[in-house]
Scaffold this active site. Structure first.
Site, PDB file in Angstrom:
ATOM      1  N   HIS A 191       0.821  -1.211   0.000  1.00 44.82           N
ATOM      2  CA  HIS A 191       0.000   0.000   0.000  1.00 44.82           C
ATOM      3  C   HIS A 191       0.859   1.267   0.000  1.00 44.82           C
ATOM      4  O   HIS A 191       2.017   1.268   0.414  1.00 44.82           O
ATOM      5  CB  HIS A 191      -0.922   0.010   1.218  1.00 44.82           C
ATOM      6  CG  HIS A 191      -0.179   0.083   2.526  1.00 44.82           C
ATOM      7  ND1 HIS A 191       0.333   1.259   3.039  1.00 44.82           N
ATOM      8  CD2 HIS A 191       0.146  -0.879   3.413  1.00 44.82           C
ATOM      9  CE1 HIS A 191       0.932   1.023   4.188  1.00 44.82           C
ATOM     10  NE2 HIS A 191       0.839  -0.271   4.441  1.00 44.82           N
ATOM     11  N   GLU A 233      -1.605  -6.535   7.811  1.00 46.37           N
ATOM     12  CA  GLU A 233      -0.266  -6.298   8.325  1.00 46.37           C
ATOM     13  C   GLU A 233      -0.048  -7.102   9.606  1.00 46.37           C
ATOM     14  O   GLU A 233      -1.004  -7.496  10.288  1.00 46.37           O
ATOM     15  CB  GLU A 233      -0.079  -4.796   8.590  1.00 46.37           C
ATOM     16  CG  GLU A 233       1.265  -4.381   9.170  1.00 46.37           C
ATOM     17  CD  GLU A 233       2.446  -4.790   8.312  1.00 46.37           C
ATOM     18  OE1 GLU A 233       2.750  -6.008   8.272  1.00 46.37           O
ATOM     19  OE2 GLU A 233       3.080  -3.911   7.704  1.00 46.37           O
ATOM     20  N   HIS A 246       0.459  -5.514   2.619  1.00 49.05           N
ATOM     21  CA  HIS A 246       1.317  -4.784   3.547  1.00 49.05           C
ATOM     22  C   HIS A 246       2.743  -5.329   3.535  1.00 49.05           C
ATOM     23  O   HIS A 246       3.003  -6.419   3.017  1.00 49.05           O
ATOM     24  CB  HIS A 246       0.732  -4.868   4.951  1.00 49.05           C
ATOM     25  CG  HIS A 246      -0.701  -4.446   5.002  1.00 49.05           C
ATOM     26  ND1 HIS A 246      -1.090  -3.168   5.313  1.00 49.05           N
ATOM     27  CD2 HIS A 246      -1.843  -5.137   4.741  1.00 49.05           C
ATOM     28  CE1 HIS A 246      -2.413  -3.080   5.251  1.00 49.05           C
ATOM     29  NE2 HIS A 246      -2.887  -4.263   4.905  1.00 49.05           N
ATOM     30  N   ARG A 262      -6.117   1.099   3.935  1.00 50.32           N
ATOM     31  CA  ARG A 262      -4.980   1.593   3.157  1.00 50.32           C
ATOM     32  C   ARG A 262      -4.638   0.660   1.998  1.00 50.32           C
ATOM     33  O   ARG A 262      -4.236   1.120   0.933  1.00 50.32           O
ATOM     34  CB  ARG A 262      -3.768   1.833   4.057  1.00 50.32           C
ATOM     35  CG  ARG A 262      -3.278   0.644   4.877  1.00 50.32           C
ATOM     36  CD  ARG A 262      -2.251   1.135   5.897  1.00 50.32           C
ATOM     37  NE  ARG A 262      -1.612   0.086   6.683  1.00 50.32           N
ATOM     38  CZ  ARG A 262      -2.089  -0.401   7.819  1.00 50.32           C
ATOM     39  NH1 ARG A 262      -3.242   0.057   8.298  1.00 50.32           N
ATOM     40  NH2 ARG A 262      -1.426  -1.335   8.496  1.00 50.32           N
TER      41      ARG A 262
END
Length: 332
Positions: A87, A190, A260, A136
């Site tokens: 991202h 993440e 991520h 994100r």
């Protein structure tokens, strides 16, 4: 395993012991196929040399694991593209805070990074998109696909409840053909940083000591307080990749994953057969797409697309070149 560097350096790992014989050299764009010899004198394999402005590195393609149930290798499929994108910069990246699984959006810089990533992959086919459950990553996927020349609309698939699934159905077959499903999965989130989430990284280092914080951040199997280690993150991310994404590639679908740093490092560790020591030195830049080609049960890393105005990645395979020609014909 040596690193494959491209015009836009994306990852860096310490090389394993390997030597290369350049007697066989078949060029394809800025990639060369060479005969390689590993540390074992009796082994000889076909590898890749990815050219850059400063150096060339040899990569041995990663084979798919055999199915434990069947005891046989997965069936061969047509060539498929796999695009990995970390991202764009988030608001907490900008503030130098531990983010982990806290759901924060992109900064204006992150938005621009996602748009630029989309321009770099605008000539590569995409049939299905996977993102984490965090905004994100989803913003990055949506903004990137808005730059694609095929102009298909990314639509998030809602399966959190039966009602959500029913209410989000599309009933026009023609509209479905002009859409790309976006599948969200928490397994691609993440790494969860536990009690470090929301803390300033520099202040945390001052409080606990640089060595302790470095161990929490960069070791493979040591988690931060009440958080996940990279090993724990890899277990869920790679399992999901094997169970949900590989079957799409085997069927010939072109896949993009927007996720991520740590979940993508985990997947790359699996694809490139990195050791736990190699993966901890792996760095992924925000908003830079990484391309793999899946063919005949193998993943071959092709580097980072340079951009729509350069030959770059599109000369690597015949099928990608044909796809771009098709897009050119649609624009006329």
């Amino acid at each position: 395993m040596a690193a494959c560097t491209s015009q836009h350096a994306l990852i860096s790992v310490k090389p394993r012991c390997a030597s290369a014989s350049f007697s066989s050299d078949r060029r394809a764009g800025n990639v060369r196929f060479v005969s390689t010899t590993s540390c074992c004198p009796s082994s000889r394999k076909l590898g890749l040399v990815c050219a850059s402005n400063s150096q060339s590195s040899v990569i041995e393609p990663a084979k798919l694991p055999s199915s434990p149930e069947s005891g046989s290798n997965p069936k061969k499929s047509s060539e498929a593209a796999l695009i990995l994108i970390r991202h764009g910069e988030s608001l907490w990246n900008e503030k130098n805070l531990f983010t982990g699984c806290v759901d924060v959006p992109l900064t204006p810089k992150g938005v621009n990074e996602a748009i630029e990533a989309g321009k770099r992959i605008c000539n590569i086919p995409v049939d299905v998109i996977y993102t984490s459950s965090l905004i994100r990553a989803q913003m990055t996927a949506m903004l990137a696909m808005m730059q694609h020349r095929r102009k298909k609309v990314p639509i998030i698939v809602h399966k959190e409840s039966e009602r959500a699934h029913q209410w989000s159905q599309v009933y026009s077959e023609e509209t479905k053909k002009q859409s790309i499903p976006v599948i969200t999965a928490w397994q691609l989130n993440e790494r969860m940083y536990g009690e470090l989430q929301g803390l300033n990284k520099q202040e945390t280092a001052d409080l606990f000591g640089k060595e302790q914080v470095h161990e929490w951040r960069r070791s493979y199997d040591i988690p931060p307080p009440n958080g996940e280690s990279l090993e724990m993150c890899a277990e869920r991310a790679v399992s999901y990749f094997k169970e949900q994404i590989i079957p799409q590639l085997v069927s010939g679908k072109h896949v993009m994953i927007a996720a991520h740093g740590n979940s993508l490092r985990s997947i790359i560790m699996h694809l490139d057969k990195l050791t736990s020591q190699e993966v901890i030195s792996l760095e992924l830049s925000t908003g830079i797409p990484m391309l793999y080609i899946f063919k005949e049960g193998k993943f071959i890393r092709r580097g980072s697309p340079a951009g729509p105005s350069e030959a770059g990645v599109y000369a690597y395979t015949k099928s990608l070149a044909k796809y771009r020609q098709k897009l050119d014909g649609m624009d006329q």
